[in-house]
Motif scaffolding. Structure first.
Motif: not given
Length: 586
Positions: A320-327
């Motif tokens: 799962q690509s979540i912006f907040e996590v990947d950032d």
């Protein structure tokens, strides 16, 4: 430690089917071998306490244990024999029917009905039926039996009275105060309850003292896993995975849990393999606990064989690509006084290596020299592993968003009993059901509309409203499943639907598990109806049929309720047909 390694690692690998040393007969293995450096695993269960307390009574009932293979039926029988004989049962392969004198009665322990011949199994159940009918029997039974085999023998022997009582308790739950027979289905146990105790046993410091002199300890993923899995927060996150499986209706057996947690610790490795490769540039980070949980380095055969890994791969948070996590993984948090990023990712991600830090720096600062396209950059291969690590170690609410559920946090807050939230989400559940029942994009949540489709004269079925239930007649509330006979820590949501004012009937109770909750909230908030349809539509259709059969009344002659398209919405309408005058009125 000698080059041969830590003997506890060898012992632990006997639990996991990834190892050639695996022991298929878990109960016999536990009873015969003690782990080096510690005591064998001993799970104190509520079921064992219940059985022992019942057999200590003056009027003792017979008890039948059912459940899947690996649910601990044989283990429970062993503990009861130990308790009432005062002697540990070391080997009982030849003791399928064990009789014990206790409190003036004979306790017959059948450790596994399926291991008996059909004739012997039938004889046991005939004896049980005879004793069950007797006014004062001096023999009671403890029988471990697969449900299918149990039902089959009862039907073949035409033990109808006994069959009806066993069937009733399997369907409605155990009759704990029954004076003659109690049936306990171990499928009702929530195995997540035991995860902390098993991990405390695995990570007990005495079991890992042998690693102190190992030349590979600084790069050993097994030792790293044992150290990290002693962290209470990480244990809680691993238990959370088991909770989610239980909330989507998946029962994990004790055996499957032991296989999974043993593999999570060792990754299927042994000490010789780690020591032999310590001088090589091998990817030891592929065998860390947050990779092993999902079997990332395991072969496909083991992934299919290990039930928990097979279930969890459908919930793989690394995908799962979540912006907040990947950032956060890429950029961290500027001016973070707690230095969260550094604590989580360096140097532990590749167990003291530098490849992660180098690939991350190249991705951030590479500029024109970076590979093209971006998806081919070496750092992209780290992202799934980083997400899995964050799920266990980042104490941030965004970590739960890595699951493929959009409404997971809301579900668990509702389960924990928040009355204000229950009132709000009740309307959303009603709206989701209205859309699921009718197949229309309705906007009304003031009532639940139970429809049936009329398609006699038109190509497109027209949903006719057969039952209208006011929203005030519907309650959303948590329901605890705790009982003295099971370790069952599972609170579910229930939708309680009371009949409309014109109907006198009992309310309908419908279990709203995580999958149904997710499906209905997505429908209420505009999602396409195909998501989770395979998992949920059948149960929703069954609810609709139940409501139609229980709450439908004969409508006033000439009245038809339906939804009509009205510009950008559907509006509830009533059509009156006047047979005498041949007129229609809406």
């Amino acid at each position: 430690m000698s080059v041969s390694g830590n003997p506890f690692v060898t012992y632990l690998n006997r639990y996991t089917t990834a190892s050639p040393d695996h022991e298929a007969a878990f109960d016999e293995f536990i009873g015969q071998a003690s782990p080096p450096g510690g005591e064998p695993l001993r799970l104190e269960t509520r079921t064992e306490q219940f059985v022992r307390s019942r057999f200590a009574r003056e009027h003792t009932p017979s008890i039948i244990l059912t459940g899947n293979a690996g649910d601990g039926k044989t283990y429970l029988c062993r503990q009861i024999v130990n308790a009432f004989t005062g002697q540990p049962v070391i080997e009982w392969a030849d003791h399928l029917d064990w009789s014990i004198a206790h409190n003036g009665i004979a306790l017959r322990v059948i450790k596994d009905l399926s291991e008996m011949t059909e004739e012997a199994g039938a004889r046991v159940l005939r004896d049980l039926a005879d004793n069950w009918r007797a006014d004062r029997s001096r023999t009671v039974f403890l029988i471990a039996a697969n449900e299918g085999r149990l039902r089959s023998v009862l039907q073949q022997e035409r033990l109808e009275e006994l069959f009806r009582e066993i069937d009733r308790q399997l369907r409605e739950g155990p009759a704990l105060d029954h004076e003659r027979l109690v049936v306990l289905n171990l499928n009702q146990v929530t195995t997540s309850t035991y995860v902390p105790a098993v991990l405390r046993w695995i990570t007990k410091p005495a079991c890992w003292e042998a690693c102190a002199e190992c030349p590979a300890q600084s790069v050993c993923p097994i030792r790293f896993n044992a150290f990290r899995l002693s962290d209470e927060y990480i244990v809680g996150r691993l238990q959370r995975l088991y909770h989610i499986l239980e909330h989507v209706g998946i029962h994990v057996t004790i055996r499957d849990m032991l296989i999974h947690l043993a593999y999570t610790t060792t990754g299927g490795l042994d000490c010789a393999r780690v020591i032999g490769r310590m001088s090589e540039n091998w990817e030891s980070h592929r065998f860390v606990y947050y990779e092993n949980v999902w079997g990332e380095a395991a072969d496909e055969h083991f992934r299919r064989k290990a039930a928990v890994i097979r279930y969890l791969r459908r919930l793989n948070v690394g995908e799962q690509s979540i912006f907040e996590v990947d950032d956060f993984i890429i950029n961290g948090k500027p001016d973070d006084p707690q230095r969260e990023h550094e604590q989580i990712f360096t140097p532990a991600l590749d167990i003291g290596g530098q490849r992660f830090a180098q690939d991350r720096a190249a991705y951030i600062y590479g500029g024109a020299t970076a590979p093209n396209p971006e998806e081919d950059h070496p750092f992209m291969r780290w992202l799934p592993q980083c997400r899995r690590k964050l799920f266990f170690e980042w104490r941030h609410t965004a970590a739960d968003r890595l699951f493929p559920f959009q409404h997971l946090p809301e579900y668990f807050r509702l389960v924990s009993s928040d009355p204000a939230m229950q009132m709000h989400y009740r309307r959303e559940i009603i709206l989701g059901l209205n859309r699921a029942f009718s197949g229309l994009y309705l906007t009304n949540a003031d009532a639940l509309y139970v429809t049936s489709s009329y398609a006699h004269a038109v190509e497109q079925p027209v949903p006719l409203v057969r039952v209208k239930i006011p929203a005030d007649n519907i309650m959303l509330q948590p329901a605890s499943g705790q009982t003295e006979a099971f370790d069952r820590d599972l609170t579910t949501l229930c939708l309680i639907i009371y009949p409309p004012p014109s109907v006198r009937d009992e309310p309908v109770t419908w279990t709203l598990d995580l999958l149904r909750f997710e499906y209905l909230l997505r429908r209420a908030r505009g999602s396409t109806p195909d998501i989770l349809a395979d998992e949920c539509e059948l149960s929703i259709r069954q609810l609709k049929d139940t409501l139609l059969s229980r709450f439908t009344t004969e409508q006033q002659r000439g009245r038809i309720d339906f939804f009509a398209a009205d510009r950008n919405r559907y509006t509830f309408r009533t059509l009156w047909v006047d047979d005498a005058e041949g007129r229609l009125r809406i």
